[in-house]
Design a protein around this motif. Structure first.
Motif, short mmCIF file in Angstrom:
data_model
loop_
_atom_site.label_atom_id
_atom_site.label_comp_id
_atom_site.label_asym_id
_atom_site.label_seq_id
_atom_site.Cartn_x
_atom_site.Cartn_y
_atom_site.Cartn_z
N ARG A 26 11.67 -9.40 -2.69
CA ARG A 26 12.30 -10.61 -3.20
C ARG A 26 11.26 -11.66 -3.59
O ARG A 26 11.35 -12.29 -4.64
N GLN A 41 8.94 -8.35 -12.14
CA GLN A 41 10.23 -7.67 -12.28
C GLN A 41 10.10 -6.15 -12.22
O GLN A 41 11.10 -5.46 -12.04
N LEU A 51 16.06 -2.90 -5.54
CA LEU A 51 16.18 -3.40 -6.90
C LEU A 51 17.55 -3.09 -7.47
O LEU A 51 18.15 -3.90 -8.19
N ARG A 53 9.58 -10.97 -6.83
CA ARG A 53 10.43 -11.36 -7.96
C ARG A 53 10.42 -12.87 -8.16
O ARG A 53 10.48 -13.36 -9.30
#
Length: 889
Positions: free
Chosen positions: A316, A324, A366, A319
């Motif tokens: 997390r 990504q 993901l 990201r």
């Protein structure tokens, strides 16, 4: 000075002073009350409590530890971390304060050229317990610390206990003065940021009673044998010796942090929020790597939940920094393995297995993020629609528990939507879930017994129950402990459910994937106990669970223990077959196919192993054929004890994540399989008879499960298969070898017929489109079509119908809702025209409302969305609910 060198110097210093160097124990704690080892002294606790005889009265170690109560603070500060290493020296009834204190001072102040850490004496301060004059006098008179740098503190700061009745005592802490630029003068009692604790010396000299907190308990008296337990945080010591401000800038953590910064095109120290994420990533990647190396797998409860949370927080935060792409965790894990590999060579040996587990968790998470975001959007729409400003705790919990959505992500995304989250409600539900999981795990091993009762039984059994079951299934023993409802009792009558401890036993306790033995214990007074389960809740302790079937069982009686021979032999066949199948898969798939669990039951076994994807059927057949060829060769099965180094030298397979002592038991099946194992096995491979692999499946991210039959169960399965084949051959009037082609032809014709039926049904459904468009009702200026299609209408046809009707209503605001029950479960499709979207309506939100009415969920785009549920009887309610929502737009 690198971290590995700090550990080497510490251990060498104490080894030269008569201490046995004890390798770090696994992070998986032996203590059933702990999920993970959270302090350096945990592996030494049984020695300090007198439950086991220590291998030496003087010991030293560098112990891996994980603590997660403050996981939310990791990254926000530079002090908190989940994984850390604790250096310690321990004395079990040997030396005490008069040697422990000089030892510590000598190591800290000795020049680096002479093997010490080279601290200037004037930079060190010490604290002692307020009335520990003995320690203060040693520090001043024997070591030479000026009295002005010796400070006294109370029980909250300088008195140690385990929080329960047992050993306790004062402690003395050593602090390093980092200088005026870090804070105020006056010693650690004034400023613990400037004066940094580097070593804590615990003097276990008293026994405490029951009480709450750090101070509210009585001191019952002195211990018969005094112990020393010290702890030095390796990361904190490395920070000082490397001249950096905090642990995240030390050599091992910095390597991970720096790589994460490069992968995300971020610079550490430039922006606070990015720094927080980088620190989270560095700590959590290292923690996750160490936990996976010790055999922990991501899961939804217990230590598996801890690992999953740590790994997902890493992903997390990557990201959040703009990364990504998948695969970044692989690269960061590789950095962590190399950074820690010098201290823990097993990381390098098992790198492929570690990568398999973490890569799979990244891929799984993901996917979770994609699904969870849709569910989150629906929850937000519902909250805003009700006029509330707080996302309910049960919704946040559902996002977390059902969809794996982390709470910190929910909090952040809710804030972006102008909402807060009922964190108290969420954490209450989380606590209830974890408490249930912990209780279930604890009761599996301890039978809901008080661990102190188990400790007493272990002591009564002489510190260890001897297992004699390798060579004999019947044995004489003495009943040393008898428990009823968790309480130690002198006797138990017929019908009572009891837990029994013998001083020696032929019964195998469940462990290593092998199910427990069953059987009977006959007592000298004529009573008998039917044994239904056997567990080992503490190392060295075997507890037999069963029912008194005749007479009265009494503690102290002689006992005649008899294992169910047929069951044991069947389980042993399964265990040997598991070893052979494991060897077969490693030959076929490579060393990354590491065992991740197993269960050996009578006639049947399952074998879990790490793999990146499904195993081809051809590989399953090849492994099965190879194993059965080995059986035909009737290889000798041999078990023997040797040193761990010798076992590895001969190629014995040590299971991924398992920790072994200096002496290990090796089980080898000819030259085909060689593993470290404590289970029971056949004498020759031919005794297995036959192994039949039933198939394989996924049981989690990166883990596959193979199930198989062995012996007579495999023969019976093949006999049933033969009967079935004969029946099919007779009914289809075809020879056996023609059956696959004949059945394939029948299936093809059936599918073709189904497609024709689908076409006819679709035409009938679409013919209704024009009429439905004409029947649209005006709801607050929006054309609304709500239609229930005939049961059995497929989801694709429902979708086509909704899109067709919408197409006939273009040019005006319109909402089309079509619902049906294709297979006894309702499906709803909603399509919106551009005019309806301009009025603020979204198909995904409307579908979410309908699906919740139906007891399910769903989502999609703003113009077209689909959902489902469990209760087709509420389709009418769902239609009405959506119509009301359209009217409120």
């Amino acid at each position: 000075m690198e971290s590995a060198e700090v550990a080497r110097r510490f251990l060498k210093f104490f080894e030269e002073r008569g201490h046995l160097v004890v390798p770090s124990a696994s992070l998986v704690a032996e203590d059933p009350t702990l999920l993970l080892v959270n302090a350096g002294m945990v592996p030494f606790k049984p020695y300090m409590l007198g439950q086991r005889t220590p291998p030496s009265q003087r010991m030293t170690s560098a112990q891996k530890c994980v603590r997660t109560p403050d996981i939310d603070e990791v990254g926000r500060t530079t002090r908190h971390a989940t994984f850390f290493q604790m250096l310690g020296n321990f004395s079990i009834g040997d030396y005490f304060k008069e040697q422990a204190i000089p030892f510590a001072w000598d190591l800290l102040t000795k020049p680096r050229s002479e093997g010490g850490f080279g601290f200037p004496e004037e930079k060190l301060w010490v604290t002692v317990f307020h009335d520990d004059d003995e320690a203060a006098e040693i520090w001043h008179k024997k070591v030479g610390v000026p009295t002005e740098r010796i400070q006294r503190r109370g029980m909250a700061d300088n008195f140690w206990s385990m929080g329960v009745p047992g050993p306790c005592g004062p402690c003395s802490e050593i602090y390093y003065d980092r200088g005026p630029e870090y804070g105020r003068e006056g010693g650690p009692v004034v400023d613990e940021d400037r004066y940094l604790e580097v070593w804590n010396l615990v003097f276990m000299q008293f026994e405490r009673g029951a009480g709450e907190g750090k101070e509210d308990f009585p001191i019952l008296g002195p211990l018969a044998h005094k112990n020393i337990d010290t702890g030095m945080g390796l990361e904190r010591m490395a920070a000082i010796l490397q001249g950096v401000d905090n642990i995240y800038e030390t050599d091992t953590l910095w390597r991970v942090l720096d790589r994460a910064a490069k992968l995300t095109d971020t610079s550490y120290g430039r922006e606070h929020r990015a720094d927080v994420s980088l620190r989270v990533i560095a700590d959590h990647v290292r923690s996750g790597t160490m936990m996976v190396a010790d055999g922990i797998r991501p899961g939804n409860e217990g230590r598996g939940y801890v690992l999953r949370r740590i790994l997902r927080r890493s992903i997390r935060n990557l990201r959040l920094l703009g990364a990504q792409d998948a695969g970044l965790m692989h690269e960061l894990t590789d950095v962590a393995i190399k950074a820690m590999g010098e201290q823990y060579p097993e990381l390098v040996r098992t790198a492929a297995n570690i990568h398999t587990v973490i890569d799979a968790e990244e891929e799984s998470f993901l996917s979770t993020l994609r699904t969870g975001t849709t569910i989150f959007d629906t929850a937000v729409a519902e909250t805003k629609g009700s006029g509330a400003k707080v996302l309910a705790g049960d919704q946040a919990f559902k996002l977390h528990d059902t969809y794996g959505f982390p709470i910190d992500l929910t909090l952040e995304m809710a804030a972006e939507q102008g909402l807060s989250v009922d964190e108290d409600g969420f954490r209450r539900l989380m606590k209830e879930q974890r408490d249930r999981a912990k209780q279930d795990a604890r009761e599996k091993k301890t039978g809901n017994l008080d661990v102190s009762v188990l400790d007493a039984l272990l002591t009564e059994a002489g510190g260890r129950v001897d297992f004699i079951g390798y060579g004999q299934l019947i044995g004489e023993a003495r009943l040393v402990g008898l428990l009823v409802n968790g309480a130690n009792v002198p006797a138990a009558g017929e019908g009572a459910e009891v837990e029994v401890v013998l001083d020696r036993t032929p019964f195998y306790a469940e462990g290593g994937g092998q199910l427990a033995d069953t059987g009977v214990i006959r007592l000298g007074n004529g009573a008998s106990i039917e044994v239904r389960d056997v567990q080992s809740p503490l190392k060295g302790l075997t507890v037999h669970r069963g029912v008194v079937r005749g007479g009265e069982a009494r503690a102290g009686d002689t006992a005649h223990a008899e294992v169910d021979v047929e069951r044991r032999h069947a389980i042993s066949r399964s265990h040997s077959a598991t070893h052979m199948v494991h060897a077969g898969f490693r030959r076929a798939l490579g060393e990354s196919a590491a065992q991740a669990g197993s269960e050996n039951s009578p006639g049947r076994f399952r074998f879990d192993f790490t793999a990146s994807g499904a195993v081809p059927v051809s590989v399953l057949r090849d492994v099965e054929d190879e194993v059965n060829e080995v059986l035909v060769n009737d290889l000798d099965v041999r078990a023997f004890h040797t040193s761990i180094d010798e076992a590895r030298a001969m190629g014995a397979l040590a299971l991924f994540g398992e920790k072994y002592g200096d002496e290990v038991r090796v089980v080898e099946i000819g030259e085909y399989s060689r593993e470290l194992c404590g289970g029971t096995h056949v004498a020759r491979s031919g005794q297995l008879g036959l192994v039949k692999v039933l198939g394989e499946s996924s049981i989690g991210a990166g883990v596959r499960r193979v199930e198989a039959l062995v012996g007579i169960d495999a023969f019976r399965f093949l006999a049933r298969e033969s009967v079935l084949v004969n029946q099919l051959s007779e009914q289809l009037k075809a020879r056996k070898e023609e059956l696959p082609e004949r059945i394939s032809g029948i299936v093809t014709r059936l599918r073709d017929a189904e497609k024709e039926l689908e076409k006819v049904r679709a035409q009938q459904v679409l013919q209704a489109a024009a009429g439905l468009a004409e029947q649209a009702v005006d709801v607050n200026g929006i054309a609304f079509v709500g239609h229930r299609a005939p049961d059995g209408t497929g989801a694709d046809d429902l979708r086509k119908l909704a899109v067709d009707v919408r197409g006939r209503l273009q040019g005006r605001p319109a909402v089309v809702m079509v619902a049906g029950a294709p297979k006894d479960r309702p499906v709803v499709v909603i399509a919106l025209t551009e005019g309806a979207r301009e009025r603020g309506l979204k198909a995904g939100q409307l579908v979410g409302l309908a699906a919740r009415t139906l007891g399910g969920g769903g989502g999609g785009k703003d113009d077209l969305a689909q959902g489902g549920g469990a209760d087709a009887g509420k389709i009418g309610e769902a239609l009405a609910a959506v119509e009301r929502a359209v009217g409120a737009a």
